[in-house]
Design a protein around this motif. Structure first.
Motif, short mmCIF file in Angstrom:
data_model
loop_
_atom_site.label_atom_id
_atom_site.label_comp_id
_atom_site.label_asym_id
_atom_site.label_seq_id
_atom_site.Cartn_x
_atom_site.Cartn_y
_atom_site.Cartn_z
N TYR A 222 -2.07 6.38 15.19
CA TYR A 222 -1.48 5.80 13.99
C TYR A 222 -1.22 4.31 14.17
N ARG B 175 0.82 -1.22 0.00
CA ARG B 175 0.00 0.00 0.00
C ARG B 175 0.84 1.25 0.00
N ARG C 274 7.89 0.95 3.40
CA ARG C 274 7.83 2.31 3.94
C ARG C 274 9.22 2.77 4.35
N ALA D 180 0.35 4.91 1.61
CA ALA D 180 -0.55 5.33 2.68
C ALA D 180 -0.16 6.69 3.25
N PRO D 181 -0.27 7.74 2.45
CA PRO D 181 0.12 9.05 2.96
C PRO D 181 -0.90 9.62 3.94
N ALA D 182 -0.41 10.50 4.82
CA ALA D 182 -1.29 11.22 5.74
C ALA D 182 -1.52 12.62 5.18
N LEU E 216 10.11 4.49 10.21
CA LEU E 216 9.08 3.70 10.91
C LEU E 216 9.59 2.32 11.34
N GLU F 266 -4.40 8.12 5.26
CA GLU F 266 -4.22 7.93 6.71
C GLU F 266 -4.52 9.24 7.45
N VAL G 85 -3.26 1.74 11.70
CA VAL G 85 -2.51 1.15 10.60
C VAL G 85 -2.52 -0.38 10.69
N1 GLU Z 1 0.89 7.34 7.00
C1 GLU Z 1 2.27 7.17 7.29
C2 GLU Z 1 3.08 8.31 6.73
O1 GLU Z 1 2.57 9.11 5.98
C3 GLU Z 1 2.80 5.87 6.70
C4 GLU Z 1 2.37 4.76 7.54
C5 GLU Z 1 3.00 3.44 7.23
O2 GLU Z 1 3.51 3.25 6.13
O3 GLU Z 1 2.94 2.58 8.10
O4 GLU Z 1 4.23 8.44 7.09
#
Ligand code: GLU
Length: 316
Positions: free
Chosen positions: A209, A25, A227, A27-29, A231, A61, A213
């Motif tokens: 988060y 995925r 990612r 998954a931007p915030a 993280l 996200e 997630v």
């Molecule tokens: N939403 C997170 C971000 O923008 C990414 C989360 C993830 O990949 O676990 O940094």
């Protein structure tokens, strides 16, 4: 325009065997505009998926209701369209059309259902501590990785469930989660030592988060998470949580290099780093932006332009 001024060492990317049919995925915030760091993530996500027969889900996200803005979601959908990166699940038009399980603010009933199960099993409990309380109780010091560890203040206090919306999930002490990062190799993390019992909903009722997630990756069948290295330290607790939610085989992980300034800071739009929309407005093509992102994250020796359909070549 500010561009990161150095690329990372070029490290040929040899992926271990990835059987086709996996789901990953992007998954931007929507807490700001997309910048080159997001383009890097997109290059790795789409490149690996297209090279090895995986699917890419788009997920918005927006769990942090205080910082997310609909205008940023609209902008990220536009940036993605411009980059020519097409998700395999609901696409950008589906996000524009209305509620979707892949938008976290539309998915809160699922988070509540999972939390209710954990509470019924005694694995989650109400926590009345403020952030300052936690910092004080932790002795002002940070545990491994600069995190403030929750010392378990409310664990046995039997706070009434309606006294606060905040909930924590118990992290069993003394057990490390081990996993084999597809790029970085074997890892071991002990969530209890890193962060202590994990906050899954805060005092204002917002989902964190970490919890959102893990529920989403579980329910949306994501079995490869690609990612940035920032993280990496969250992965052990997410694996622990995934098992506690009843996921028999949690996802695999690949953490890619992160673009940083020479002083080590991460890129961020709020700090004035160049946004994708800015690069577009300055006349750069999508292939130039993707090529630069691939170069800066160590995937090609020069910033030669590379179109969205050729990203797979970086990983074959
Ligand atoms: N939403 C997170 C971000 O923008 C990414 C989360 C993830 O990949 O676990 O940094």
């Amino acid at each position: 325009m500010r561009l990161p001024d150095r690329s990372l060492p070029q490290t040929p990317m040899r992926l271990p065997s990835l059987a086709p049919g996996f789901t990953t995925r992007f998954a931007p915030a929507p807490t700001g505009l997309l910048h080159l760091g997001h383009a890097v993530n997109a290059v790795w996500v789409w490149g690996i998926a297209r090279a090895h027969g995986g699917r890419v889900l788009l997920r918005v996200e927006d769990h942090d209701r205080g910082r997310c803005r609909p205008a940023y979601e609209a902008a990220l959908l536009e940036d993605l369209d411009w980059l020519g990166l097409v998700p395999d699940g609901p696409g950008t038009d589906a996000f524009r059309a209305g509620p979707l399980a892949q938008r976290q603010s539309d998915n809160t009933a699922r988070y509540a259902a999972h939390l209710a199960r954990l509470e019924a099993d005694g694995q989650a409990y109400p926590c009345a501590c403020s952030r300052a309380d936690v910092a004080r109780a932790a002795g002002g010091g940070a545990a491994t990785g600069g995190e403030v560890r929750y010392p378990g203040t409310c664990r046995e206090r039997a706070i009434a469930p309606d006294a606060t919306q905040a909930r924590r999930v118990r992290m069993r002490p003394g057990t490390a989660e081990t996993f084999d990062d597809l790029r970085l190799g074997p890892q071991a993390q002990d969530p209890d030592a890193q962060c202590g019992d994990l906050l899954v909903r805060d005092r204002t009722g917002h989902w964190t988060y970490q919890f959102a997630v893990v529920v989403d990756d579980h329910e949306q069948g994501v079995d490869l998470v690609i990612r940035g290295e920032d993280l990496l330290a969250s992965t052990g607790r997410q694996l622990r949580l995934a098992r506690m939610l009843g996921r028999p085989s949690p996802p695999r992980f690949l953490h890619h290099p992160l673009l940083r300034h020479p002083d080590g800071r991460k890129l961020s739009k709020s700090a004035g780093d160049t946004g994708l929309a800015e690069l577009r407005a300055a006349g750069h093509t999508r292939a130039e932006v993707l090529g630069l992102a691939a170069h800066l994250s160590g995937l090609q020796p020069s910033a030669a332009p590379i179109g969205p359909d050729a990203l797979a070549d970086l990983f074959r």
